[in-house]
Scaffold this motif. Structure first.
Motif, PDB file in Angstrom:
ATOM      1  N   ILE A 127      -2.813  10.090   2.991  1.00  0.00           N
ATOM      2  CA  ILE A 127      -2.718   9.666   4.394  1.00  0.00           C
ATOM      3  C   ILE A 127      -2.455   8.164   4.456  1.00  0.00           C
ATOM      4  O   ILE A 127      -3.274   7.369   3.996  1.00  0.00           O
ATOM      5  CB  ILE A 127      -4.006  10.004   5.177  1.00  0.00           C
ATOM      6  CG1 ILE A 127      -4.361  11.483   5.033  1.00  0.00           C
ATOM      7  CG2 ILE A 127      -3.839   9.634   6.652  1.00  0.00           C
ATOM      8  CD1 ILE A 127      -5.610  11.906   5.785  1.00  0.00           C
ATOM      9  N   ASP A 128      -1.312   7.813   5.005  1.00  0.00           N
ATOM     10  CA  ASP A 128      -0.978   6.391   5.150  1.00  0.00           C
ATOM     11  C   ASP A 128      -1.397   5.932   6.550  1.00  0.00           C
ATOM     12  O   ASP A 128      -1.548   6.751   7.452  1.00  0.00           O
ATOM     13  CB  ASP A 128       0.532   6.200   4.942  1.00  0.00           C
ATOM     14  CG  ASP A 128       0.879   4.767   4.527  1.00  0.00           C
ATOM     15  OD1 ASP A 128      -0.028   3.910   4.486  1.00  0.00           O
ATOM     16  OD2 ASP A 128       2.067   4.500   4.241  1.00  0.00           O
ATOM     17  N   GLU A 129      -1.585   4.637   6.707  1.00  0.00           N
ATOM     18  CA  GLU A 129      -1.966   4.037   8.001  1.00  0.00           C
ATOM     19  C   GLU A 129      -3.276   4.618   8.525  1.00  0.00           C
ATOM     20  O   GLU A 129      -3.401   4.959   9.712  1.00  0.00           O
ATOM     21  CB  GLU A 129      -0.839   4.227   9.043  1.00  0.00           C
ATOM     22  CG  GLU A 129       0.540   3.744   8.595  1.00  0.00           C
ATOM     23  CD  GLU A 129       0.707   2.218   8.632  1.00  0.00           C
ATOM     24  OE1 GLU A 129      -0.220   1.498   9.066  1.00  0.00           O
ATOM     25  OE2 GLU A 129       1.771   1.744   8.194  1.00  0.00           O
ATOM     26  N   ILE A 130      -4.267   4.705   7.645  1.00  0.00           N
ATOM     27  CA  ILE A 130      -5.551   5.319   8.027  1.00  0.00           C
ATOM     28  C   ILE A 130      -6.247   4.605   9.183  1.00  0.00           C
ATOM     29  O   ILE A 130      -7.092   5.179   9.848  1.00  0.00           O
ATOM     30  CB  ILE A 130      -6.552   5.392   6.839  1.00  0.00           C
ATOM     31  CG1 ILE A 130      -6.573   4.069   6.085  1.00  0.00           C
ATOM     32  CG2 ILE A 130      -6.288   6.560   5.926  1.00  0.00           C
ATOM     33  CD1 ILE A 130      -7.661   3.971   5.045  1.00  0.00           C
TER      34      ILE A 130
ATOM     35  N   LYS B 217       0.816  -1.210   0.000  1.00  0.00           N
ATOM     36  CA  LYS B 217       0.000   0.000   0.000  1.00  0.00           C
ATOM     37  C   LYS B 217       0.852   1.262   0.000  1.00  0.00           C
ATOM     38  O   LYS B 217       0.594   2.198  -0.752  1.00  0.00           O
ATOM     39  CB  LYS B 217      -0.919   0.011   1.244  1.00  0.00           C
ATOM     40  CG  LYS B 217      -1.840  -1.194   1.335  1.00  0.00           C
ATOM     41  CD  LYS B 217      -2.650  -1.191   2.608  1.00  0.00           C
ATOM     42  CE  LYS B 217      -1.835  -1.291   3.878  1.00  0.00           C
ATOM     43  NZ  LYS B 217      -1.063  -2.547   4.006  1.00  0.00           N
ATOM     44  N   THR B 218       1.873   1.285   0.846  1.00  0.00           N
ATOM     45  CA  THR B 218       2.710   2.487   0.948  1.00  0.00           C
ATOM     46  C   THR B 218       3.422   2.769  -0.370  1.00  0.00           C
ATOM     47  O   THR B 218       3.499   3.916  -0.823  1.00  0.00           O
ATOM     48  CB  THR B 218       3.724   2.327   2.100  1.00  0.00           C
ATOM     49  OG1 THR B 218       2.985   2.170   3.312  1.00  0.00           O
ATOM     50  CG2 THR B 218       4.642   3.522   2.222  1.00  0.00           C
ATOM     51  N   VAL B 219       3.917   1.689  -0.975  1.00  0.00           N
ATOM     52  CA  VAL B 219       4.585   1.828  -2.262  1.00  0.00           C
ATOM     53  C   VAL B 219       3.627   2.430  -3.307  1.00  0.00           C
ATOM     54  O   VAL B 219       3.996   3.326  -4.070  1.00  0.00           O
ATOM     55  CB  VAL B 219       5.102   0.428  -2.690  1.00  0.00           C
ATOM     56  CG1 VAL B 219       5.259   0.334  -4.178  1.00  0.00           C
ATOM     57  CG2 VAL B 219       6.396   0.092  -1.969  1.00  0.00           C
TER      58      VAL B 219
HETATM   59 MG   LIG Z   1       2.652   0.710   4.658  1.00  0.00          MG
END
Ligand SMILES: [Mg+2]
Ligand SMILES: Nc1ncnc2c1ncn2[C@@H]1O[C@H](COP(=O)(O)OP(=O)(O)O)[C@@H](O)[C@H]1O
Length: 395
Positions: free
Chosen positions: A174-177, A55-57
């Motif tokens: 926004i990461d890690e929602i 997801k982060t990528v």
């Molecule tokens: Mg991640």
């Protein structure tokens, strides 16, 4: 093979040598960015999936796409114990300053900064003083109620108006929602609802564990209307094979069909594991092509490394009670129900509620459907059995 030329990149957020199997999701992002810049309505994106799924990528890739499309971007990573307002305010300040430098007449940026200042005084009331260095009079009453569900939409609106006036568009990532509180998530949803109503050029790109099942009532209805939730899951066998074989081939090394098949079986197509196995395969191989026996040798090292890093960092943050809970879950298989876990631990079901809540808050488990619980980390059940082999089933 020469470790210096190893193309694989296991690690949280490390860009893979080959971003396999995500063309459809990236296309969705391209369309969203294109349409929103023109002021046309389109659902924002919330990428959801397990840990290590990529997801982060993807979020970083979308940020690049947004920048290429002329957007200004704001990227924040939500945190278990830091308020969203505090996380997002400094980057919004930067964006307002950037917009201020765009040579185009208008007073919306100045107003935006005053609204941001107002938003900050609202936060200060709640969280005590903090320094952001914004020497400007607040726009009193604009976004300072201290209630994030009221203040965030107002702040986003001021931002959207400033951007539109300068012929710009904004992407908020926004990461890690899953670490947002229900109220913060509600605030984001209300803010994006406002963007849609006012046709303002602000898009939201989120990533994290699935949040929809935890939402209720109005928030849920709005969320489903305003966001699309692309599933970032394990890769198909064909995509997994491409993710490993193509980077190797680019370095002149071939991996046999059966070695690829076995790697897929072991990694179950999870991107993080694919990188880890690819990395070990490369380092251990002595001949080209890389064949099945190398996979066997690499597996031991790959699992040991995962146990020491990917799994271990999560395990080390757990209390003894949380560990037993997860160990019981592992005993029951990859997905289980509270009642069965309690039975496995030999306790009453209502006594495990607090531990369960803590584990959800820590992002270790989640509820894919009402009453069900699952690990957020793929293959964590197998790790728990390796880490706590002595678990004795009670009663
Ligand atoms: Mg991640
Ligand atoms: N589509 C993909 N193909 C191959 N490898 C990938 C892909 N997406 C991610 N990876 C790899 O998986 C690992 C985890 O990616 P990351 O984005 O940190 O996952 P998440 O944010 O979902 O936990 C990284 O090592 C990355 O290089």
């Amino acid at each position: 093979m020469d470790p210096i030329r190893n193309p694989f990149s296991p690690g949280a957020g490390s860009p893979p040598p080959q971003l396999a199997g995500r063309a459809a999701i990236l296309e969705q992002a391209r369309i969203l960015l294109g349409r929103a810049a023109l002021g046309k309505p389109e659902k924002s994106l919330m990428l959801t999936g397990l840990r290590g799924a990529g997801k982060t990528v993807l979020l970083n890739e979308m940020r690049r796409m947004a920048q290429d499309a002329g957007y200004r971007t704001v990227l924040v990573e939500a945190h278990e114990d830091k308020a969203l307002g505090l996380l997002i305010a400094p980057s919004l300040k930067t964006v307002f300053f950037e917009l201020d430098r765009v040579a185009r007449a208008g007073d919306r940026v100045k107003r935006g900064l005053r609204v941001l200042r107002s938003f900050l005084s609202g936060l200060t009331v709640k969280m005590g003083d903090f320094e952001i260095g914004l020497d400007i009079e607040p726009e009193t009453g604009a976004a300072d109620s201290g209630d994030i569900e009221m203040d965030l939409p107002n702040l986003f609106e001021a931002l959207g108006e400033a951007a539109r006036e300068k012929g710009n568009a904004i992407a908020i990532l926004i990461d890690e929602i899953q670490y947002l509180t229900q109220k913060e998530l509600g605030a984001i949803i209300m803010a994006m609802h406002r963007m849609q109503q006012r046709q303002l050029p602000v898009v939201l790109l989120g990533a994290g564990l699935p949040v929809l099942p935890g939402l209720a009532g109005e928030s849920k209805t709005y969320a489903e209307r305003l966001f699309s939730f692309p599933d970032v899951s394990a890769l198909s066998e064909a995509d997994a094979a491409r993710a490993i074989s193509e980077p190797a081939l680019a370095e002149g090394v071939r991996i046999t069909e059966r070695a690829l098949k076995e790697t897929y079986r072991l990694t179950q197509g999870y991107p993080y594991f694919i990188q880890e196995w690819g990395y070990q395969l490369w380092n251990m191989a002595e001949t080209n092509p890389i064949d099945l026996h190398v996979v066997k040798a690499a597996t031991e090292t790959a699992i040991r490394r995962l146990d020491q890093n990917f799994f271990r960092v999560r395990f080390d943050r757990l209390s003894p009670g949380e560990k037993s809970f997860l160990r019981a879950m592992a005993e029951l298989g990859p997905a289980s129900r509270s009642g069965d876990i309690a039975a496995c631990l030999g306790v009453k079901v209502n006594s495990i509620g607090p531990v369960r809540a803590k584990l959800i808050k820590k992002g270790m488990i989640y509820s894919p459907a009402y009453g069900d619980l699952a690990f957020t980390v793929p293959l964590f059940d197998e790790f728990m059995k390796r880490a706590m082999p002595e678990f004795a089933k009670e009663a």
